[in-house]
Write a protein that holds these residues in place. Structure first.
Motif, mmCIF file in Angstrom:
data_model
loop_
_atom_site.group_PDB
_atom_site.id
_atom_site.type_symbol
_atom_site.label_atom_id
_atom_site.label_comp_id
_atom_site.label_asym_id
_atom_site.label_seq_id
_atom_site.Cartn_x
_atom_site.Cartn_y
_atom_site.Cartn_z
ATOM 1 N N ASN A 74 0.850 -1.199 0.000
ATOM 2 C CA ASN A 74 0.000 0.000 0.000
ATOM 3 C C ASN A 74 0.885 1.248 0.000
ATOM 4 O O ASN A 74 0.654 2.195 0.752
ATOM 5 N N ALA A 75 1.879 1.234 -0.849
ATOM 6 C CA ALA A 75 2.896 2.283 -0.850
ATOM 7 C C ALA A 75 2.354 3.610 -1.364
ATOM 8 O O ALA A 75 1.441 3.659 -2.188
ATOM 9 N N GLU A 76 2.943 4.688 -0.873
ATOM 10 C CA GLU A 76 2.614 6.048 -1.320
ATOM 11 C C GLU A 76 3.725 6.546 -2.246
ATOM 12 O O GLU A 76 4.913 6.382 -1.957
ATOM 13 N N ILE A 77 3.333 7.159 -3.366
ATOM 14 C CA ILE A 77 4.318 7.722 -4.279
ATOM 15 C C ILE A 77 4.893 8.998 -3.677
ATOM 16 O O ILE A 77 4.162 9.900 -3.287
ATOM 17 N N GLN A 78 6.200 9.067 -3.610
ATOM 18 C CA GLN A 78 6.869 10.238 -3.058
ATOM 19 C C GLN A 78 7.462 11.131 -4.144
ATOM 20 O O GLN A 78 7.592 12.337 -3.960
ATOM 21 N N ALA A 79 7.825 10.534 -5.271
ATOM 22 C CA ALA A 79 8.406 11.314 -6.373
ATOM 23 C C ALA A 79 8.343 10.501 -7.661
ATOM 24 O O ALA A 79 8.241 9.277 -7.625
ATOM 25 N N VAL A 80 8.374 11.205 -8.772
ATOM 26 C CA VAL A 80 8.455 10.553 -10.084
ATOM 27 C C VAL A 80 9.605 11.204 -10.846
ATOM 28 O O VAL A 80 9.574 12.393 -11.145
ATOM 29 N N GLU A 81 10.621 10.402 -11.142
ATOM 30 C CA GLU A 81 11.789 10.886 -11.886
ATOM 31 C C GLU A 81 11.542 10.602 -13.367
ATOM 32 O O GLU A 81 11.614 9.452 -13.799
ATOM 33 N N ILE A 82 11.272 11.650 -14.128
ATOM 34 C CA ILE A 82 10.735 11.457 -15.484
ATOM 35 C C ILE A 82 11.793 11.450 -16.587
ATOM 36 O O ILE A 82 11.456 11.464 -17.770
ATOM 37 N N LYS A 83 13.077 11.405 -16.229
ATOM 38 C CA LYS A 83 14.127 11.452 -17.248
ATOM 39 C C LYS A 83 13.973 10.330 -18.271
ATOM 40 O O LYS A 83 14.020 10.551 -19.483
ATOM 41 N N ARG A 84 13.747 9.087 -17.790
ATOM 42 C CA ARG A 84 13.652 7.942 -18.710
ATOM 43 C C ARG A 84 12.426 8.058 -19.612
ATOM 44 O O ARG A 84 12.501 7.799 -20.817
ATOM 45 N N ILE A 85 11.323 8.440 -19.046
ATOM 46 C CA ILE A 85 10.106 8.487 -19.857
ATOM 47 C C ILE A 85 10.169 9.616 -20.879
ATOM 48 O O ILE A 85 9.638 9.481 -21.991
ATOM 49 N N ARG A 86 10.850 10.693 -20.553
ATOM 50 C CA ARG A 86 11.025 11.768 -21.542
ATOM 51 C C ARG A 86 11.900 11.277 -22.702
ATOM 52 O O ARG A 86 11.660 11.619 -23.864
ATOM 53 N N GLN A 87 12.906 10.488 -22.389
ATOM 54 C CA GLN A 87 13.764 9.940 -23.434
ATOM 55 C C GLN A 87 12.945 9.056 -24.383
ATOM 56 O O GLN A 87 13.137 9.115 -25.607
ATOM 57 N N VAL A 88 12.069 8.247 -23.815
ATOM 58 C CA VAL A 88 11.228 7.359 -24.618
ATOM 59 C C VAL A 88 10.287 8.176 -25.499
ATOM 60 O O VAL A 88 10.138 7.915 -26.699
ATOM 61 N N LEU A 89 9.668 9.194 -24.924
ATOM 62 C CA LEU A 89 8.731 10.026 -25.683
ATOM 63 C C LEU A 89 9.442 10.799 -26.791
ATOM 64 O O LEU A 89 8.941 10.897 -27.919
ATOM 65 N N GLU A 90 10.594 11.337 -26.484
ATOM 66 C CA GLU A 90 11.339 12.106 -27.479
ATOM 67 C C GLU A 90 11.835 11.234 -28.629
ATOM 68 O O GLU A 90 12.081 11.718 -29.726
ATOM 69 N N ALA A 91 11.941 9.926 -28.372
ATOM 70 C CA ALA A 91 12.345 8.990 -29.420
ATOM 71 C C ALA A 91 11.160 8.552 -30.273
ATOM 72 O O ALA A 91 11.326 7.741 -31.191
ATOM 73 N N GLY A 92 9.989 9.087 -29.972
ATOM 74 C CA GLY A 92 8.801 8.752 -30.740
ATOM 75 C C GLY A 92 8.200 7.409 -30.383
ATOM 76 O O GLY A 92 7.469 6.803 -31.185
ATOM 77 N N ILE A 93 8.479 6.940 -29.186
ATOM 78 C CA ILE A 93 7.987 5.632 -28.727
ATOM 79 C C ILE A 93 6.877 5.841 -27.699
ATOM 80 O O ILE A 93 6.969 6.718 -26.835
ATOM 81 N N ILE A 94 5.833 5.031 -27.803
ATOM 82 C CA ILE A 94 4.729 5.089 -26.842
ATOM 83 C C ILE A 94 5.120 4.306 -25.589
ATOM 84 O O ILE A 94 5.347 3.087 -25.666
ATOM 85 N N GLY A 116 -1.214 -1.004 -3.947
ATOM 86 C CA GLY A 116 -2.475 -1.505 -3.431
ATOM 87 C C GLY A 116 -3.540 -1.584 -4.509
ATOM 88 O O GLY A 116 -3.340 -1.192 -5.663
ATOM 89 N N ARG A 117 -4.707 -2.103 -4.132
ATOM 90 C CA ARG A 117 -5.798 -2.282 -5.075
ATOM 91 C C ARG A 117 -6.208 -0.939 -5.694
ATOM 92 O O ARG A 117 -6.389 0.048 -4.992
ATOM 93 N N GLY A 118 -6.355 -0.936 -7.011
ATOM 94 C CA GLY A 118 -6.710 0.298 -7.703
ATOM 95 C C GLY A 118 -5.542 1.237 -7.903
ATOM 96 O O GLY A 118 -5.711 2.384 -8.315
ATOM 97 N N GLY A 119 -4.328 0.733 -7.645
ATOM 98 C CA GLY A 119 -3.149 1.585 -7.716
ATOM 99 C C GLY A 119 -2.800 2.085 -9.105
ATOM 100 O O GLY A 119 -2.049 3.054 -9.243
ATOM 101 N N SER A 120 -3.342 1.436 -10.134
ATOM 102 C CA SER A 120 -3.072 1.914 -11.498
ATOM 103 C C SER A 120 -3.640 3.312 -11.713
ATOM 104 O O SER A 120 -3.085 4.105 -12.484
ATOM 105 N N ASP A 121 -4.762 3.620 -11.052
ATOM 106 C CA ASP A 121 -5.314 4.978 -11.120
ATOM 107 C C ASP A 121 -4.302 5.988 -10.581
ATOM 108 O O ASP A 121 -4.106 7.068 -11.152
ATOM 109 N N ILE A 122 -3.664 5.619 -9.470
ATOM 110 C CA ILE A 122 -2.687 6.506 -8.845
ATOM 111 C C ILE A 122 -1.499 6.708 -9.773
ATOM 112 O O ILE A 122 -0.999 7.833 -9.942
ATOM 113 N N THR A 123 -1.037 5.623 -10.399
ATOM 114 C CA THR A 123 0.082 5.708 -11.335
ATOM 115 C C THR A 123 -0.237 6.673 -12.477
ATOM 116 O O THR A 123 0.581 7.525 -12.833
#
Length: 319
Positions: A33-53, A72-79
């Motif tokens: 039931n973890a709480e998100i404390q931070a999201v480091e978006i460097k990797r996902i920006r690299q993927v997006l800038e490469a034209g990849i979904i 926890g249950r329903g955690g995909s909404d949180i993501t």
């Protein structure tokens, strides 16, 4: 996520499956039931800038020390909302098994109507009070970061989705009922204790990790409700303290939800009068700025919810 990425690739789209740890979702160490404390978006920006979904695995992350966690249950909404906030997006769309949120549980009320606009506070109250349409923490995050939420279905067809945000007045003014939710499997305890002993009892219950609801600490008597799964623990605590209590079993909580409904003239009578006419007992009531709650026998739940739904949604479209 992997299967979806493969399907997108088969359709000719460049796609990549990524785990929560790969996209930098950092959580606390509350495994399960973890709480998100931070999201480091460097990797996902690299993927997006490469034209990849990017196709991201929901409900998971990683601690600062590298241990995998789940939200926890329903955690995909949180993501989804956390990623939208990290990328500074204006909105996040949540795909569910229904095209729009409805005024009541359609399994209980056949005439439940779609709701096209909701305030953050309204959907948060609904999520907490039994409507399993979105995780409450996802709503809290969206509200904090001013992210508009859209609830819809892949098989939506022509039905408009539900949009959630800082809803403005519909022109009819605030103070209207927007939805009716319910929770089953509740027991109520009633007794009369001296204030000091009541405080000690509440301390012990809190230490046991039990959540209380519909609490009444009036000088005419005390009461609270608990989930029936916690009944054995409550009974043991009361027995050890030699407290005699009246236990009312098999109850349900009905919540009528809408921003600004507290103190609206005549509203409680519109709720109570038809229930009384139908000889449906109301064991307890409470109200707040966004909710009026009723405790009723579970055996009369369907009748009570349908009665109230007819009162508030039988004629006018409140969407």
């Amino acid at each position: 996520a992997t299967l979806l990425a493969v399907q997108l690739q088969e359709l000719g789209c460049a796609a990549m499956a990524l785990t929560g740890s790969q996209v930098g979702i950092i959580t606390d160490e509350n495994h399960g039931n973890a709480e998100i404390q931070a999201v480091e978006i460097k990797r996902i920006r690299q993927v997006l800038e490469a034209g990849i979904i990017p196709v991201i695995c929901g409900f998971q992350g990683v601690t600062a020390s590298g241990e995998l966690t789940t939200l926890g249950r329903g955690g995909s909404d949180i993501t989804a909302v956390a990623m939208a906030a990290a990328l500074k997006l204006d909105s996040a769309t949540i795909y569910t098994d229904v095209p729009a949120i409805k005024t009541a549980d359609p399994k209980l009320v056949k005439g439940a109507r779609p709701i096209y606009q909701l305030h953050y506070q309204e959907i948060l109250e609904m999520a907490v009070e039994g409507a399993r349409v979105i995780h409450p923490r996802a709503v809290e995050r969206a509200m904090a970061d001013d992210i508009r939420l859209v609830i819809t279905s892949l098989t939506n067809g022509s039905t408009a989705p539900t949009e959630i945000g800082p809803r403005h007045s519909t022109g009819k003014g605030e103070g209207i009922i927007r939805a009716i939710t319910h929770i089953i499997g509740i027991n109520q305890y009633k007794f009369d204790l001296e204030p000091a002993k009541m405080a000690e009892l509440l301390d012990e219950i809190a230490t046991a990790g039990i959540n209380l609801d519909l609490i009444n600490l009036a000088d005419t008597g005390h009461s609270f409700t608990v989930a029936n799964t916690d009944t054995k623990i409550i009974d043991k605590i009361l027995e050890n303290r030699k407290i005699e209590a009246q236990r009312r079993e098999d109850c349900s909580k009905i919540s009528l939800i809408g921003v600004g409904i507290r103190g609206v003239s005549g509203l409680m009578n519109r709720i109570y009068k038809p229930l009384t006419a139908g000889n449906i007992p109301v064991y307890h009531t409470s109200d707040s700025y966004t909710q009026i709650a009723l405790l009723v026998p579970q055996a009369r739940l369907s009748e009570a919810v349908n009665c109230l739904h007819q009162v508030f949604f039988g004629e006018d479209d409140m969407s």
